[in-house]
Design a protein around this motif. Structure first.
Motif, PDB file in Angstrom:
ATOM      1  N   MET A   1       0.839  -1.177   0.000  1.00 48.74           N
ATOM      2  CA  MET A   1       0.000   0.000   0.000  1.00 48.74           C
ATOM      3  C   MET A   1       0.884   1.240   0.000  1.00 48.74           C
ATOM      4  SD  MET A   1      -2.544   1.480   2.944  1.00 48.74           S
ATOM      5  CE  MET A   1      -3.887   0.407   2.562  1.00 48.74           C
ATOM      6  N   LYS A   2       0.578   2.169  -0.904  1.00 40.18           N
ATOM      7  CA  LYS A   2       1.330   3.412  -0.989  1.00 40.18           C
ATOM      8  C   LYS A   2       0.632   4.486  -0.157  1.00 40.18           C
ATOM      9  CE  LYS A   2       3.413   2.628  -5.466  1.00 40.18           C
ATOM     10  NZ  LYS A   2       3.645   3.173  -6.807  1.00 40.18           N
ATOM     11  N   ILE A   3       1.416   5.121   0.716  1.00 37.48           N
ATOM     12  CA  ILE A   3       0.884   6.147   1.608  1.00 37.48           C
ATOM     13  C   ILE A   3       1.646   7.449   1.387  1.00 37.48           C
ATOM     14  CG2 ILE A   3       0.599   6.868   4.021  1.00 37.48           C
ATOM     15  CD1 ILE A   3       0.334   3.923   4.761  1.00 37.48           C
ATOM     16  N   TYR A   4       0.890   8.531   1.316  1.00 36.49           N
ATOM     17  CA  TYR A   4       1.471   9.872   1.276  1.00 36.49           C
ATOM     18  C   TYR A   4       1.343  10.441   2.679  1.00 36.49           C
ATOM     19  CZ  TYR A   4       2.647  14.564  -0.259  1.00 36.49           C
ATOM     20  OH  TYR A   4       3.271  15.774  -0.417  1.00 36.49           O
ATOM     21  N   PHE A   5       2.456  10.842   3.288  1.00 36.49           N
ATOM     22  CA  PHE A   5       2.474  11.386   4.642  1.00 36.49           C
ATOM     23  C   PHE A   5       2.577  12.897   4.559  1.00 36.49           C
ATOM     24  CE2 PHE A   5       4.136  12.619   8.724  1.00 36.49           C
ATOM     25  CZ  PHE A   5       3.574  11.723   9.620  1.00 36.49           C
ATOM     26  N   ALA A   6       1.513  13.590   4.965  1.00 37.10           N
ATOM     27  CA  ALA A   6       1.443  15.045   4.845  1.00 37.10           C
ATOM     28  C   ALA A   6       1.590  15.713   6.206  1.00 37.10           C
ATOM     29  CB  ALA A   6       0.104  15.448   4.219  1.00 37.10           C
ATOM     30  N   ASN A   7       2.633  16.499   6.348  1.00 40.02           N
ATOM     31  CA  ASN A   7       2.822  17.337   7.537  1.00 40.02           C
ATOM     32  C   ASN A   7       3.831  18.423   7.204  1.00 40.02           C
ATOM     33  OD1 ASN A   7       2.475  18.294  10.147  1.00 40.02           O
ATOM     34  ND2 ASN A   7       3.966  16.916  11.039  1.00 40.02           N
ATOM     35  N   ALA A   8       3.827  19.448   8.027  1.00 33.15           N
ATOM     36  CA  ALA A   8       4.867  20.464   7.928  1.00 33.15           C
ATOM     37  C   ALA A   8       6.218  19.777   8.126  1.00 33.15           C
ATOM     38  CB  ALA A   8       4.645  21.541   8.981  1.00 33.15           C
ATOM     39  N   LEU A   9       7.267  20.352   7.566  1.00 36.16           N
ATOM     40  CA  LEU A   9       8.579  19.702   7.671  1.00 36.16           C
ATOM     41  C   LEU A   9       9.714  20.695   7.844  1.00 36.16           C
ATOM     42  CD1 LEU A   9       9.792  20.258   4.588  1.00 36.16           C
ATOM     43  CD2 LEU A   9       8.343  18.324   4.064  1.00 36.16           C
ATOM     44  N   PHE A  10       9.392  21.877   8.349  1.00 30.02           N
ATOM     45  CA  PHE A  10      10.400  22.927   8.377  1.00 30.02           C
ATOM     46  C   PHE A  10      11.065  23.135   9.730  1.00 30.02           C
ATOM     47  CE2 PHE A  10       7.269  23.819   5.067  1.00 30.02           C
ATOM     48  CZ  PHE A  10       8.082  23.571   3.975  1.00 30.02           C
ATOM     49  N   SER A  11      10.448  22.698  10.808  1.00 33.38           N
ATOM     50  CA  SER A  11      11.093  22.819  12.124  1.00 33.38           C
ATOM     51  C   SER A  11      11.712  21.476  12.497  1.00 33.38           C
ATOM     52  CB  SER A  11      10.069  23.228  13.196  1.00 33.38           C
ATOM     53  OG  SER A  11       9.210  22.148  13.493  1.00 33.38           O
ATOM     54  N   GLU A  61       2.495  14.352  -7.896  1.00 41.14           N
ATOM     55  CA  GLU A  61       2.713  13.025  -8.494  1.00 41.14           C
ATOM     56  C   GLU A  61       2.630  11.936  -7.425  1.00 41.14           C
ATOM     57  OE1 GLU A  61       6.635  10.754 -10.083  1.00 41.14           O
ATOM     58  OE2 GLU A  61       6.172  12.634 -11.116  1.00 41.14           O
ATOM     59  N   LYS A  62       3.219  12.202  -6.254  1.00 40.83           N
ATOM     60  CA  LYS A  62       3.193  11.214  -5.170  1.00 40.83           C
ATOM     61  C   LYS A  62       1.805  11.097  -4.546  1.00 40.83           C
ATOM     62  CE  LYS A  62       7.455   9.814  -5.316  1.00 40.83           C
ATOM     63  NZ  LYS A  62       7.809   8.412  -5.576  1.00 40.83           N
ATOM     64  N   VAL A  63       1.078  12.208  -4.438  1.00 41.21           N
ATOM     65  CA  VAL A  63      -0.303  12.125  -3.936  1.00 41.21           C
ATOM     66  C   VAL A  63      -1.122  11.280  -4.902  1.00 41.21           C
ATOM     67  CG1 VAL A  63      -2.441  13.399  -3.456  1.00 41.21           C
ATOM     68  CG2 VAL A  63      -0.256  14.308  -2.652  1.00 41.21           C
ATOM     69  N   ARG A  64      -1.004  11.536  -6.191  1.00 41.17           N
ATOM     70  CA  ARG A  64      -1.778  10.802  -7.199  1.00 41.17           C
ATOM     71  C   ARG A  64      -1.489   9.305  -7.162  1.00 41.17           C
ATOM     72  NH1 ARG A  64      -4.166  13.790 -10.733  1.00 41.17           N
ATOM     73  NH2 ARG A  64      -3.819  13.486 -12.908  1.00 41.17           N
ATOM     74  N   ALA A  65      -0.271   8.923  -6.832  1.00 44.63           N
ATOM     75  CA  ALA A  65       0.126   7.512  -6.798  1.00 44.63           C
ATOM     76  C   ALA A  65      -0.280   6.820  -5.497  1.00 44.63           C
ATOM     77  CB  ALA A  65       1.634   7.394  -6.996  1.00 44.63           C
ATOM     78  N   ALA A  66      -0.737   7.583  -4.515  1.00 46.67           N
ATOM     79  CA  ALA A  66      -1.019   7.019  -3.188  1.00 46.67           C
ATOM     80  C   ALA A  66      -2.350   6.280  -3.140  1.00 46.67           C
ATOM     81  CB  ALA A  66      -1.006   8.125  -2.137  1.00 46.67           C
ATOM     82  N   ASP A  67      -2.391   5.275  -2.272  1.00 47.65           N
ATOM     83  CA  ASP A  67      -3.630   4.567  -1.957  1.00 47.65           C
ATOM     84  C   ASP A  67      -4.298   5.170  -0.726  1.00 47.65           C
ATOM     85  OD1 ASP A  67      -3.195   2.465  -3.957  1.00 47.65           O
ATOM     86  OD2 ASP A  67      -1.560   1.835  -2.627  1.00 47.65           O
ATOM     87  N   LEU A  68      -3.514   5.928   0.046  1.00 49.02           N
ATOM     88  CA  LEU A  68      -3.979   6.470   1.318  1.00 49.02           C
ATOM     89  C   LEU A  68      -3.120   7.680   1.659  1.00 49.02           C
ATOM     90  CD1 LEU A  68      -5.700   5.973   4.008  1.00 49.02           C
ATOM     91  CD2 LEU A  68      -3.668   4.767   4.836  1.00 49.02           C
ATOM     92  N   MET A  69      -3.731   8.673   2.310  1.00 49.99           N
ATOM     93  CA  MET A  69      -2.977   9.818   2.824  1.00 49.99           C
ATOM     94  C   MET A  69      -3.116   9.850   4.340  1.00 49.99           C
ATOM     95  SD  MET A  69      -3.383  13.925   2.207  1.00 49.99           S
ATOM     96  CE  MET A  69      -2.447  13.913   0.683  1.00 49.99           C
TER      97      MET A  69
END
Length: 157
Positions: A1-11, A61-69
């Motif tokens: 299963m492909k997962i896109y992990f979305a969060n801030a990443l700057f701190s 592109e990675k969001v489109r390829a994901a099965d889950l976010m």
């Protein structure tokens, strides 16, 4: 299963939290193929250069390829990049699991906290944008701790 992990990443705090939770997910199931944007140095090495189109194309592109976010909702507001990624996932009918751990969501039965809502500038609770949360709930769920989120992901594998 492909997962896109979305969060801030700057701190450093966000970077470490993301790495820790993704490591837990990867350990829980080797079947998970998790895209963690901070691991994509081509667009997220801040010593290098990536323009807006490069970032938008790579992450979309990675969001489109994901099965889950998985979308982290914590912070003063939902990170604007995360909110955008949620919108893209929703439009593509990709299920979204949100994680919202902010302690200010607690105390919904505390009468003092409820009464304070009647006073100007005394809201004791944290606010999340309801449109963005609604997109998640229409195609997924919101969890309040890592264990529940991990269990929900594992039930989908």
């Amino acid at each position: 299963m492909k997962i896109y992990f979305a969060n801030a990443l700057f701190s450093q705090a966000d970077f470490a939290f993301n790495a820790q939770l993704v490591a837990r997910l990867r350990q829980a199931s080797p079947a998970l193929d998790i895209y963690l944007p901070q691991e994509n140095a081509a667009i997220n090495d801040k010593n290098a250069y990536a323009d807006a189109k490069m970032i938008a194309q790579a992450d979309t592109e990675k969001v489109r390829a994901a099965d889950l976010m998985i979308a982290i909702l914590d912070g003063p507001t939902i990170d604007v990049g995360v909110a955008t990624e949620i919108g893209v996932a929703y439009a593509l009918h990709i299920p979204i699991l949100g994680l919202y751990t902010d302690s200010r969501r607690l105390g919904a039965t505390n009468q003092q906290k409820l009464s304070a809502l009647q006073q100007v500038a005394e809201n004791q609770f944290h606010y999340l944008n309801l449109y963005t949360v609604g997109l998640i709930k229409l195609n997924g769920a919101v969890y309040t701790d890592q264990e529940a989120l991990i269990d929900a992901v594992l039930k989908r594998v």
